[in-house]
Design a protein around this motif. Structure first.
Motif, short mmCIF file in Angstrom:
data_model
loop_
_atom_site.label_atom_id
_atom_site.label_comp_id
_atom_site.label_asym_id
_atom_site.label_seq_id
_atom_site.Cartn_x
_atom_site.Cartn_y
_atom_site.Cartn_z
N LEU A 355 0.94 -1.20 -0.18
CA LEU A 355 -0.03 0.00 -0.06
C LEU A 355 0.87 1.28 0.00
O LEU A 355 0.23 2.16 -0.47
N LYS A 356 1.97 1.19 0.46
CA LYS A 356 2.76 2.28 0.54
C LYS A 356 3.29 2.82 -0.99
O LYS A 356 3.50 3.97 -1.17
N ASP A 357 3.12 1.86 -1.94
CA ASP A 357 3.48 2.24 -3.49
C ASP A 357 2.10 2.69 -4.22
O ASP A 357 2.22 3.23 -5.25
N VAL A 358 1.14 2.90 -3.25
CA VAL A 358 -0.03 3.54 -3.81
C VAL A 358 -0.69 4.57 -3.29
O VAL A 358 -0.64 4.77 -1.98
N ASN A 359 -1.20 5.73 -3.94
CA ASN A 359 -1.76 6.91 -3.41
C ASN A 359 -3.15 6.36 -2.90
O ASN A 359 -3.85 6.06 -3.90
N LEU A 360 -3.31 6.27 -1.82
CA LEU A 360 -4.92 5.76 -1.37
C LEU A 360 -6.01 6.57 -1.45
O LEU A 360 -7.16 6.21 -1.15
N LYS A 361 -5.67 7.84 -1.84
CA LYS A 361 -6.99 8.55 -2.07
C LYS A 361 -7.48 8.21 -3.73
O LYS A 361 -8.60 8.19 -3.90
N THR A 362 -6.48 8.00 -4.58
CA THR A 362 -6.92 7.58 -5.79
C THR A 362 -6.54 6.26 -6.46
O THR A 362 -6.86 5.84 -7.38
N MET A 363 -5.70 5.38 -5.61
CA MET A 363 -5.47 4.10 -6.21
C MET A 363 -4.33 4.10 -7.27
O MET A 363 -4.04 3.13 -8.09
N GLN A 364 -3.83 5.21 -7.39
CA GLN A 364 -2.87 5.28 -8.48
C GLN A 364 -1.62 5.03 -8.10
O GLN A 364 -1.14 5.29 -6.59
#
Ligand SMILES: Cc1cc2nc3c(=O)[nH]c(=O)nc-3n(C[C@H](O)[C@H](O)[C@H](O)COP(=O)(O)OP(=O)(O)OC[C@H]3O[C@@H](n4cnc5c(N)ncnc54)[C@H](O)[C@@H]3O)c2cc1C
Length: 408
Positions: A355-364
């Protein structure tokens, strides 16, 4: 060139594609490796599809995810169980809640969910291609993507949503790995315990409503079921999920501690026995009933036999040593676990995109603009109860919406 290519025609892929379309993305294609889409939805929840869980507080909801946990609080503030319910209702599906909080379509048929998703995709002109597995993917200098498929085509896309599911399958790993995302190794979660112990022999089918099980530093409370291979039920599944990585490291050989009475302490259990002794001294100890609420007579009898209590023995004759042994068997029983079994074909893997590799607001992706992730490909997994689908709806929705925002 499509605005969005979704890789994987499961719950997360469909929900991501539909959310993107409903937010204004025009040209969308879903590429599915298999002959059919939404196959896991079909078999889920014993064919009834446990769509979500009636938990409407994002903070509490996040506590049901051994992997994801607090990181999911933000995503759940944006799309949670109540949004899922409202979405399905808007698309003609009514959900009902069972006593334990699990939510199913009122039809008790997963086809209802498949129909709603496929109809919504059709209405939005989303193209769905089956037998079209992605075999390779390359990022282009202009920010777009080039995708090779098993049908020997090369497809270009402005945005990619990777929703390929659990990473124990090699195909599911290809898109993320090709785009240089490292993946945490796949590890099983939600399994039952193999135990070969005379205390459980011939007791298959016996359950207690509230037991506490402990495996190392992990513990869980809930219904516990004796099976012909060992122990199962929600308490075991929960502890298997929380301990998934630690138990894998132990090669599933460890000591499980069981309190058949849940939160009842050994002292409280002792008081129950003392009261029984003083009030019912002339009664036989295990012939008619168990003194502990929720414990069946069969299990009580077995625990007494293990403590050396005979069928004719009365409460007045219960010895100190037998009391000690009963209390140990009831509140602090230790079982040697010898391996794991799958829970009713339901396997969930932890692992995947950290999850640290993903922007959790956008899943980008934080490394690659235009690349989004949703569903089980992410290192998110919940305990049983509809939480895994809720994670698929939430991450799919956030990705779809963010792709639309990116287009505008
Ligand atoms: C038997 C069973 C019952 C379950 N019951 C429930 C339940 O009732 N409630 C609940 O919350 N959870 C349940 N789960 C868990 C739930 O099904 C998953 O968490 C959920 O399906 C994950 O959705 P997904 O879209 O991320 O992945 P998936 O549903 O696995 O979809 C991924 C799709 O991607 C495709 N794919 C993979 N690689 C490629 C590629 N390279 N190119 C193209 N396509 C590709 C796959 O073929 C697949 O169709 C259950 C799981 C099982 C196995």
């Amino acid at each position: 060139m499509p605005d969005l290519v979704v890789i994987g025609g499961g719950a997360a892929g469909f929900f991501g594609a539909i959310s993107a379309a409903e937010a204004g993305v025009k040209e969308i294609v879903i590429l599915e490796k298999g002959p059919e889409v939404l196959t896991k939805v079909r078999i889920s929840g014993g064919g009834r599809c446990n769509v979500t869980h009636s938990c409407f507080d994002p903070r509490e909801l996040s506590t049901y995810y051994p992997r994801g946990n607090r990181s999911l609080m933000g995503p759940f503030h944006r799309w949670q169980a109540s949004d899922t319910i409202a979405w399905f209702e808007h698309h003609g599906v009514e959900l009902k809640t069972e006593a334990d909080g699990r939510m199913f379509p009122t039809t008790d048929d997963s086809q209802t969910i498949i129909d709603a998703l496929t109809q919504a995709a059709y209405t939005q002109d989303i193209r769905v291609r089956t037998h079209c597995g992605v075999t390779a993917i390359r990022a282009q200098d202009d920010g777009s993507f080039e995708i090779d498929t098993a049908t020997h085509e090369t497809i270009h896309a402005k945005n990619i949503l990777v929703a390929t599911g659990g990473t124990r399958i090699k195909h599911a790993r290809i898109p993320a790995e090709n785009l240089e995302h490292s993946l945490l190794p796949p590890t099983p979660s939600l399994f039952t315990f193999k135990i070969d112990d005379p205390r459980l022999t011939d007791l298959q089918g016996v359950s207690v409503p509230q037991a506490t099980v402990k495996a190392g530093k992990h513990s869980a409370t809930g219904p516990l079921l004796i099976t012909h291979w060992g122990l199962s039920g929600p308490a075991v599944l929960k502890v298997s999920a929380w301990g998934a990585r630690d138990l894998a490291e132990l090669d599933y050989q460890f000591t499980l501690q069981v309190n058949w009475l849940g939160d009842t302490t050994p002292e409280q259990a002792r008081e129950i026995l003392t009261k029984e002794r003083s009030q019912n001294g002339a009664r036989k100890i295990y012939n008619k009933y168990s003194p502990f609420p929720g414990m069946t007579r069969r299990l009580w009898q077995r625990l007494c036999e293990e403590a050396g209590v005979t069928s004719e023995q009365t409460w007045a004759n219960l010895t100190k040593d037998q009391t000690r042994k009963i209390l140990e068997n009831v509140s602090q029983a230790r079982f040697q676990v010898l391996g794991k079994s799958i829970n009713k074909d339901e396997f969930v893997t932890c692992g995947g995109v950290p999850l640290k590799d993903v922007n959790l607001k956008t899943m980008q992706s934080k490394h690659q603009p235009g690349l989004f992730f949703a569903g089980e490909i992410l290192d998110i997994d919940g305990i049983t109860g509809g939480f895994n689908f809720q994670a698929a709806w939430t991450t799919g929705h956030l990705a779809g919406k963010a792709i639309a925002d990116r287009q505008i």
